[in-house]
Design an enzyme around this catalytic site. Structure first.
Site, short mmCIF file in Angstrom:
data_model
loop_
_atom_site.label_atom_id
_atom_site.label_comp_id
_atom_site.label_asym_id
_atom_site.label_seq_id
_atom_site.Cartn_x
_atom_site.Cartn_y
_atom_site.Cartn_z
N LYS A 181 -60.10 39.85 -25.32
CA LYS A 181 -61.44 39.60 -25.89
C LYS A 181 -62.39 39.13 -24.78
CE LYS A 181 -59.57 38.83 -30.47
NZ LYS A 181 -59.08 37.93 -31.50
N GLN A 200 -58.61 31.94 -32.99
CA GLN A 200 -57.49 32.89 -32.90
C GLN A 200 -56.38 32.46 -33.87
OE1 GLN A 200 -57.60 35.75 -31.19
NE2 GLN A 200 -55.59 36.31 -31.92
N ASP A 249 -65.58 37.15 -36.94
CA ASP A 249 -64.31 37.74 -37.40
C ASP A 249 -64.42 38.24 -38.84
OD1 ASP A 249 -62.04 38.10 -35.82
OD2 ASP A 249 -61.53 35.96 -35.83
N1 GUN Z 1 -54.88 37.28 -34.98
C1 GUN Z 1 -54.52 38.59 -35.14
N2 GUN Z 1 -55.60 39.35 -35.30
C2 GUN Z 1 -56.67 38.53 -35.25
C3 GUN Z 1 -58.07 38.74 -35.34
O1 GUN Z 1 -58.58 39.85 -35.53
N3 GUN Z 1 -58.84 37.63 -35.23
C4 GUN Z 1 -58.32 36.39 -35.04
N4 GUN Z 1 -59.16 35.36 -34.96
N5 GUN Z 1 -57.03 36.16 -34.95
C5 GUN Z 1 -56.21 37.24 -35.06
#
Ligand code: GUN
Length: 285
Positions: A52, A96, A119
């Protein structure tokens, strides 16, 4: 011959579009900033967060990283979120997942200001999607819609079957396909005769988490297959929920794993950050 949907190319296109809009905002003196919170040291989460950050660098989005130890208390985490909520320089907040045991995920996600919930996991965002109001949409399902549209695959009136009912992929995916006027069925692990259901699908979207479970016996001839799975074979090779080689001769279009849906998630996250910055430039409510 089946169309192999190139998620790498389409995600690059989107990141380039975001990059040029971010640059234009910057010229007007408006930087775009994403805050990423990582609690603990789950190796997979670390990789996701690193990717990211890399995408942020590419698109010109500033990333602020908040790394907290695994024994961080819920109150400390909620305090961080509250601080980021009220920081006007922060456009997006991402926590996350998964969070370490003992931290209430719903409470944490629910504390994010919906106007910064890039998200799309916060209950207000989820509710907005389900009643057709504007709001952030979960990145993987939003990426699937982009893949279909940019590949010229019509959605309206199609029979769509989504396998999986997670909050992150399955449920928002069904809502988005409904918004695009598909006829939507959600199947899951308790569905009685899965093949009978999936064989109706013009568009089959899998978010199961079982390596190569879907072979051609689940498909109607000419179906479009979108594979959101990221699994490992017993030999450790990355693969989807779909047995790609088996289904390829009977599908009209398919996303490979890797290189299909996967790269779209981060591209859509970058796009959500841009949308947030544009909304705040217009003036948040
Ligand atoms: N863990 C697995 N996929 C994701 C996601 O798309 N966003 C976040 N924040 N955590 C994750």
């Amino acid at each position: 011959m089946a169309l192999v949907i190139d998620g790498k190319r389409i995600s690059s296109e989107i990141k380039d579009e975001v990059r040029s809009e971010v640059a234009a905002l910057k010229e007007r003196g408006r930087a775009v900033t994403l805050a990423v919170i990582l609690v603990g040291d789950d190796p997979a989460s670390k990789v996701y967060v690193r990717n990211k950050k890399k995408a942020c660098e590419y698109t010109g989005i500033q990333s602020v990283s908040i790394e907290l130890p695994a024994d961080t208390s819920e109150d400390v985490l909620l305090g961080e979120i509250s601080r980021l909520n009220s920081d006007p320089s922060v456009d997006g907040i991402l926590v996350q997942l998964p969070l370490p045991e003992g931290i209430d995920e719903h409470r944490v996600i629910g504390a994010i200001d919906p106007s910064k919930d890039v998200d799309g996991f916060e209950p207000v965002s989820v509710g907005a999607l389900s009643i057709g109001l504007p709001g952030f949409v979960s990145c993987t399902p939003a990426g699937v819609i982009e893949l279909l549209k940019r590949s010229g695959i019509g959605i309206e009136g199609k029979e769509c079957v989504v396998i999986g009912r997670s909050n992150i992929v399955g449920k928002p995916m069904a809502m988005l396909m409904l918004r695009e006027n598909a006829t939507v069925t959600v199947a899951h692990s308790r569905t009685r005769d899965l093949r009978e259901v999936t064989r109706r699908a013009d568009i089959l979207i899998t978010a199961i988490g079982r390596a190569r479970m879907i072979d051609r016996s689940y498909l109607k001839e000419g179906a479009v297959v979108i594979d959101c799975g990221i699994n490992r074979t017993p030999e450790g090779k990355l693969c989807g929920d779909v047995d790609y080689d088996d289904v390829l001769p009977v599908v009209s279009a398919i996303t490979p794993v890797p290189g299909g849906v996967g790269p779209m998630t981060i591209a859509m996250l970058m796009n959500n950050c841009l949308l947030s910055a544009k909304a705040s430039e217009r003036g948040r409510q």
